[in-house]
Design an enzyme around this catalytic site. Sequence first.
Site, mmCIF file in Angstrom:
data_model
loop_
_atom_site.group_PDB
_atom_site.id
_atom_site.type_symbol
_atom_site.label_atom_id
_atom_site.label_comp_id
_atom_site.label_asym_id
_atom_site.label_seq_id
_atom_site.Cartn_x
_atom_site.Cartn_y
_atom_site.Cartn_z
ATOM 1 N N ASN B 389 0.828 -1.209 0.000
ATOM 2 C CA ASN B 389 0.000 0.000 0.000
ATOM 3 C C ASN B 389 0.864 1.262 0.000
ATOM 4 O O ASN B 389 1.056 1.880 -1.043
ATOM 5 C CB ASN B 389 -0.950 -0.030 1.203
ATOM 6 N N ASP B 390 1.437 1.573 1.144
ATOM 7 C CA ASP B 390 2.184 2.831 1.226
ATOM 8 C C ASP B 390 3.374 2.877 0.266
ATOM 9 O O ASP B 390 3.710 3.944 -0.247
ATOM 10 C CB ASP B 390 2.666 3.059 2.663
#
Lengths: 100, 463
Positions: B389-390
């Site tokens: 995600n990040d």
Amino acid sequence: MTADLWTALFIGILTAFVGYEVISRVPVLLHTPLMSGSNFIHGIVLVGAIVALGIATTPLEEAIGFVAVIMGAMNVTGGYVVTERILAMFDRSKKKGGPP
Amino acid sequence: MIAWQEPLVDAVYVVAVIAFILGLRAMSSPATARQGIVQAGIAMLIAVAVTIVEPGLSNFALIALGVLVGGLAGWYWARVVQMTAMPQMVAIFNGMGGGAAAAIAAVVLLGNLSDHTISGLALAGAVIGAVSIAGSMIAFLKLQGWLRSKAIVYPIQQPTNIVVLALGVGFGVYSLVSGLTFWLLPFFVLLLLFGILMALPIGGADMPVVISLFNAMTGIAVALDGFALVNGPLGDAGYAMVIAGTLVGAAGSLLTLLMAKAMNRSVGNVLFGAFGAVEETGTTMKGTMKPIEVDDVAALMAYANSVIIAPGYGMAVAQAQQKVKELADVLESKGVSVKFAIHPVAGRMPGHMNVLLAEAGISYDKLFDRDEINQEFPNTDVVLVIGANDVVNPAAHRAGSPLQGMPILDVEGAHNVIVIKRGQGKGFAGIENDLFYRDNTRMLYGDAQAVVGQLVSAIKRLD
């Protein structure tokens, strides 16, 4: 400070540079084995723990020294096995990944 | 003193130290790494064995029992544990080393309180060792899932922690000055407490930095114990500890800095920033998240020229690496080029993704570092993001975002981006992911292992 301590200080400073140089070109691929391998190497603490328990005289010192030996032994064997297991996988993938 | 023992022990330590340095150097190439660790292992075994013949030691039965119990426990545990549990294993064995260093320092302190050079060094070793074992245990509990992995925060957290640390060190110094061993007790209690408190506000995705930091700290604690021991009657063990400990301290510090740099944050920010505790508010995302079905993804990938797979912690949680290997195999059998894009801090420890993919039998020449692969994304047909995600969030390029400046995998440049994700939640950092809202992004919801398995069968059905 005693002469022994000065000697140890010189050795320590030089070792810090050696440690930096030796691993500064480790690829991302091997970051985990590098970490767990160095985890294993500080398992040398077991040698210190054996000495600490070996020179302990009072029951309290003996108890603490005994705990130190157990923890040091866990560090050294666990660190070794983890590193060896990870590197064994890289070995295997190397063979499989050869040209078809 | 008997003449032959000391030279023998010293010579063995010298050989061991050389083997440690060469073993670490062998880590710079996968071809030599395994041989290096085996050599270092043999050297360690001999160094430990030869320590027994040091003159002046006693308590041999206890030593043998301790080595046996600890050694077998460590060996067995490390053998049986799943590969996916490696981060917590590294944390716990590192913690054991820190604990041993603190305990050695305690024995030295009890016997040498009046010699302020020795006791001062031992006190410093005790501080770092105690913080390392307590912090490593919290990291273990978080990684094991027995403790909430998100940052745990409460009011005036940092001031509280600093007071605990200062009080603890104060008791230690007072014990030295007064010569009263009793005050070592609150010293150790408060430092262990500080280690716990320090690790609580550090969240799961920051673990790559934290694990390597605690590793470096244990190394430094061992070196400090070594300094305290060189003055004693058994000084040669001290030298070995100084060298091995400093080696690890230097290597671990370098790795810690590398990890922090990969997130564009300082080590201090990782430790004290309680990153991810607060969710970003006020940004509204344009567009919607567009879902896609497995069969459509299968067709897209099967008829692509090139596919890049970007795995993250979600792949580890779902234990999807074996299915990912099957996916890569079936795609390659159809002539699709498959590569893997690895972000340095993807997962929970340095190199986590590499280990999992290697376990699945994926050749490491298909794994590419961020810098090696970032320019390839614009020419790639499909990027499959699995539980990351990040590290793929283009918000890193947006001014004002908490992620701003973090070097990411620029997957958004690919023709099609497929994101496998359990649900619509945010990443660890609590930040909306701009990527999910892009026109070329489709969301494939579900457990990574199940979804990738379905993908494999769907692609096979296309024959």
